[in-house]
Scaffold this active site. Structure first.
Site, mmCIF file in Angstrom:
data_model
loop_
_atom_site.group_PDB
_atom_site.id
_atom_site.type_symbol
_atom_site.label_atom_id
_atom_site.label_comp_id
_atom_site.label_asym_id
_atom_site.label_seq_id
_atom_site.Cartn_x
_atom_site.Cartn_y
_atom_site.Cartn_z
ATOM 1 N N GLY A 78 1.566 33.979 13.651
ATOM 2 C CA GLY A 78 0.822 32.915 14.313
ATOM 3 C C GLY A 78 1.760 31.936 14.995
ATOM 4 C CB ALA A 79 5.077 30.654 14.022
ATOM 5 N N GLY A 123 -0.490 -5.487 8.322
ATOM 6 C CA GLY A 123 -1.936 -5.525 8.445
ATOM 7 C C GLY A 123 -2.367 -4.763 9.679
ATOM 8 N N GLY A 124 -3.499 -5.164 10.220
ATOM 9 C CA GLY A 124 -4.032 -4.494 11.404
ATOM 10 C C GLY A 124 -3.085 -4.563 12.587
HETATM 11 C C1 HXC Z 1 -0.284 -18.486 10.523
HETATM 12 C C2 HXC Z 1 1.808 -17.963 9.736
HETATM 13 C C3 HXC Z 1 1.397 -16.642 9.521
HETATM 14 C C4 HXC Z 1 0.068 -16.280 9.842
HETATM 15 C C5 HXC Z 1 3.455 -16.819 8.955
HETATM 16 N N1 HXC Z 1 3.080 -18.028 9.365
HETATM 17 N N2 HXC Z 1 2.447 -15.948 9.031
HETATM 18 N N3 HXC Z 1 0.962 -18.890 10.230
HETATM 19 N N4 HXC Z 1 -0.728 -17.255 10.336
HETATM 20 N N5 HXC Z 1 -0.378 -15.035 9.701
HETATM 21 C C6 HXC Z 1 3.899 -19.222 9.436
HETATM 22 C C7 HXC Z 1 4.281 -19.748 8.065
HETATM 23 O O1 HXC Z 1 3.285 -20.575 7.547
HETATM 24 C C8 HXC Z 1 5.556 -20.506 8.377
HETATM 25 O O2 HXC Z 1 5.216 -21.752 8.942
HETATM 26 C C9 HXC Z 1 6.184 -19.695 9.490
HETATM 27 O O3 HXC Z 1 5.122 -18.911 10.042
HETATM 28 C C10 HXC Z 1 7.236 -18.745 8.994
HETATM 29 O O4 HXC Z 1 6.737 -18.025 7.901
HETATM 30 P P1 HXC Z 1 7.518 -17.896 6.523
HETATM 31 O O5 HXC Z 1 6.536 -17.411 5.525
HETATM 32 O O6 HXC Z 1 8.246 -19.156 6.227
HETATM 33 O O7 HXC Z 1 8.585 -16.767 6.889
HETATM 34 P P2 HXC Z 1 9.152 -15.625 5.971
HETATM 35 O O8 HXC Z 1 9.541 -16.138 4.647
HETATM 36 O O9 HXC Z 1 10.192 -14.940 6.794
HETATM 37 O O10 HXC Z 1 7.936 -14.619 5.736
HETATM 38 C C11 HXC Z 1 7.382 -13.918 6.812
HETATM 39 C C12 HXC Z 1 6.076 -13.236 6.394
HETATM 40 C C13 HXC Z 1 5.154 -14.240 5.717
HETATM 41 C C14 HXC Z 1 6.424 -12.080 5.429
HETATM 42 C C15 HXC Z 1 5.476 -12.624 7.648
HETATM 43 O O11 HXC Z 1 5.043 -15.381 6.540
HETATM 44 C C16 HXC Z 1 3.780 -13.721 5.479
HETATM 45 O O12 HXC Z 1 3.549 -12.966 4.512
HETATM 46 N N6 HXC Z 1 2.835 -14.117 6.321
HETATM 47 C C17 HXC Z 1 1.466 -13.706 6.199
HETATM 48 C C18 HXC Z 1 1.321 -12.301 6.594
HETATM 49 C C19 HXC Z 1 -0.119 -11.877 6.572
HETATM 50 O O13 HXC Z 1 -0.672 -11.596 5.516
HETATM 51 N N7 HXC Z 1 -0.743 -11.888 7.765
HETATM 52 C C20 HXC Z 1 -2.069 -11.532 7.912
HETATM 53 C C21 HXC Z 1 -2.095 -10.009 7.918
HETATM 54 S S1 HXC Z 1 -3.676 -9.433 8.191
HETATM 55 P P3 HXC Z 1 6.086 -23.072 8.677
HETATM 56 O O14 HXC Z 1 5.374 -24.112 9.444
HETATM 57 O O15 HXC Z 1 6.074 -23.272 7.210
HETATM 58 O O16 HXC Z 1 7.451 -22.728 9.194
HETATM 59 C C22 HXC Z 1 -3.731 -9.275 9.785
HETATM 60 C C23 HXC Z 1 -5.016 -8.762 10.240
HETATM 61 C C24 HXC Z 1 -4.884 -8.240 11.617
HETATM 62 O O17 HXC Z 1 -2.849 -9.533 10.494
HETATM 63 C C25 HXC Z 1 -6.111 -7.447 11.853
HETATM 64 C C26 HXC Z 1 -6.099 -6.817 13.179
HETATM 65 C C27 HXC Z 1 -7.190 -5.824 13.257
#
Ligand code: HXC
Length: 519
Positions: free
Chosen positions: A406-407, A171-172
């Site tokens: 040019g290069a 993501g971001g």
């Molecule tokens: C809160 C999160 C989290 C998040 C993971 N966790 N991502 N909690 N916010 N963004 C937590 C899970 O709930 C879990 O908690 C623990 O972290 C580990 O995650 P798992 O999913 O069990 O790990 P894994 O299977 O290794 O998968 C990792 C992952 C997946 C691929 C990163 O967690 C995932 O897809 N997360 C979401 C990613 C996402 O979409 N993020 C937002 C992107 S947008 P528990 O308590 O169960 O252990 C963004 C915008 C930014 O970031 C913009 C900036 C401009």
């Protein structure tokens, strides 16, 4: 509470903080072949040099039952330490705490180290391993990211900023590494994308694996997003230490000077035989680089991306330089969109951080064709030209063989204010190669010759005539565009002498807010 109990409380709190998300999650991290945030810092920094900030910070979110889950440190380890005795600031995201996701307070911790680093004038290294914005905190985490981005932007060109990606970076979140000077990914568990595979499938119907979308291969070969790839995290951390050894602490300092054990007047006879007689035969420019730099040590940047251009760091007489070289071994060293972009960014980095630039030229021209024109070769080639022309660090250019069209202008020619332009006797500096030139200049005559043998002989003769004028460095030398034609075996010595001469170089450009590099 008694004084001693207070000390015990502190020690206990520290121990708790060091455990991050707890032993189970640390085990899970290890089971994936990953190190923890703290282990990474330990390996990166000089032993015992790490001082941590904000160990007791916790989040302030009282929704989604988060108020019941407060972890000391809140998922990122921050502070400062030294690498080879020089100060660096670090932050290392801790996947064991809410998946390393970024909260308001997490962001504040990163912003603090960045602000401190800017104040002190020291590099920042960020280790990324995060699920992105902490979903429960909503817009607070988005604002936190933007605060970091703004720091990245303000610090750009002031202190070196380096990112390692040792886990998800999605993501971001990708934009903070993208705003830094260098990105390193590991071959295991490291991926970067703006939009993940699931959303990609939903929105555009493309079915793609996480590796094919944003793994290390994609970013080192295709997109060029990552500058370095390491097989393991341990190796990656050592690479970061090495990279820093070439860089100054900030834009007002010089890179550290190293003791040089390689004789500065080393004559490298092999170079007098390295260029093939046939101008169309390739050779490996890395062999030339290896032969001239201190102890043959070259840290290549972007080694798998746009391989027709080689860029990287080396030293001459212990002084760090950036090397930019066309690579005849790959696409004949032609300039195209990717190689122009790659070299332009590298040249700008060197210029921002007072690192002299050595350019080795063997370029047949720009890559022709619709793919390049549609891809904007005009703009990308202009980037490299702009980067060279605005650079005021010492610039030494050695033309090894071809320097066409040019290069020729783009590759740090005299008029782009290169300081010293040398050529090997094998240099050919011209508007284009002999066969192309004859086909244009003598098109009518060639067409009028009916006998094919006679026609072929005519072309050969004309090419020979053209070569006599241009397939050498002497026309350019005659006009002073080449300062000297040098024997290849003396190249190392001539560069070292040039660098020594240029140590006191002062050059300025007209004051302005900033230029408008063709982006
Ligand atoms: C809160 C999160 C989290 C998040 C993971 N966790 N991502 N909690 N916010 N963004 C937590 C899970 O709930 C879990 O908690 C623990 O972290 C580990 O995650 P798992 O999913 O069990 O790990 P894994 O299977 O290794 O998968 C990792 C992952 C997946 C691929 C990163 O967690 C995932 O897809 N997360 C979401 C990613 C996402 O979409 N993020 C937002 C992107 S947008 P528990 O308590 O169960 O252990 C963004 C915008 C930014 O970031 C913009 C900036 C401009």
């Amino acid at each position: 509470m008694a004084f001693e109990d207070k000390i015990k409380e502190l020690i206990n709190k520290r121990e708790m903080a060091r455990l991050g998300g707890g032993e189970k999650r640390i085990e899970a991290q290890h089971a994936k072949g990953k190190l923890t945030a703290r282990e990474r810092i330990e390996l990166l920094l000089d032993e015992g040099s790490f001082e941590e900030f904000d160990m007791f910070v916790t989040h302030r979110c009282n929704m989604f039952k988060l108020e019941e889950q407060k972890v000391l440190g809140d998922g990122v380890v921050t502070g400062h330490g030294t690498i080879d005795g020089r100060v660096v600031y670090v932050f290392s995201q801790d996947f064991t705490v809410f998946g390393g996701s970024l909260s308001e307070m997490f962001a504040r911790k990163i912003v603090k180290v960045m602000d401190e680093a800017l104040k002190v004038g020291a590099p920042v290294i960020g280790i990324n391993d995060s699920g992105g914005a902490r979903i429960q905190e909503g817009v607070l985490s988005l604002a936190g990211y933007a605060d970091i981005f703004q720091r990245n932007i303000e610090a750009s060109g002031v202190i070196p900023q380096i990112s390692a990606v040792f886990g998800p970076c999605a993501g971001g979140a990708v934009y903070s590494p993208a705003l830094t000077d260098f990105i390193l990914m590991s071959e295991q568990q490291s991926y970067m994308f703006v939009t993940g595979p699931k959303v990609t499938k939903t929105v555009i119907g493309e079915d793609i694996s996480i590796e094919d979308l944003g793994g290390y291969k994609v970013h080192s070969v295709k997109s060029g997003v990552t500058h370095f790839v390491a097989e393991t995290e341990e190796e990656g951390l050592m690479m970061l230490r090495k990279l820093l050894s070439y860089l100054p602490q900030n834009n007002l300092e010089e890179s550290p000077l190293f003791e040089c054990s390689d004789p500065i007047d080393r004559i490298e006879d092999s170079l007098n035989h390295i260029i093939p007689d046939d101008v169309n035969k390739p050779y490996d420019v890395l062999d030339i680089i290896g032969a001239i730099v201190d102890n043959g040590e070259f840290m290549e940047v972007h080694s798998a991306y746009a391989r027709n251009m080689v860029v990287g760091f080396a030293r001459f007489n212990g002084q760090a330089v950036g090397i930019v070289a066309n690579q005849p071994n790959f696409l004949a060293g032609v300039l195209d969109v990717d190689s122009s972009r790659k070299a332009a960014r590298f040249v700008r980095f060197c210029d921002a951080f007072n690192i002299p630039i050595i350019t080795l030229v063997d370029v047949p021209g720009f890559m022709p064709g619709s793919a390049q024109e549609y891809g904007g070769i005009i703009i990308h080639g202009a980037k490299l030209m702009f980067a060279y022309g605005e650079a005021t660090v010492p610039k030494i250019t050695i033309t090894l063989r071809k320097s066409y069209g040019g290069a020729h202008d783009v590759m740090a020619c005299k008029q782009l204010k290169a300081d010293l332009n040398y050529a090997w006797p094998s240099a050919e500096i011209a508007v284009m190669g002999a066969s192309g030139a004859v086909q244009i200049l003598n098109a009518k005559e060639i067409k009028n010759i009916e006998d094919p043998n006679e026609q072929a002989q005519f072309v050969v003769d004309k090419e020979e005539e053209y070569r006599k004028y241009f397939a050498n460095p002497y026309q350019a030398a005659q006009f002073g565009f080449i300062d000297d034609v040098i024997e290849p075996r003396n190249t190392r010595f001539r560069i070292i002498r040039g660098l020594s001469l240029l140590q006191t170089k002062k050059e300025t450009r007209p004051p302005k807010k900033h230029g408008n590099i063709p982006l």
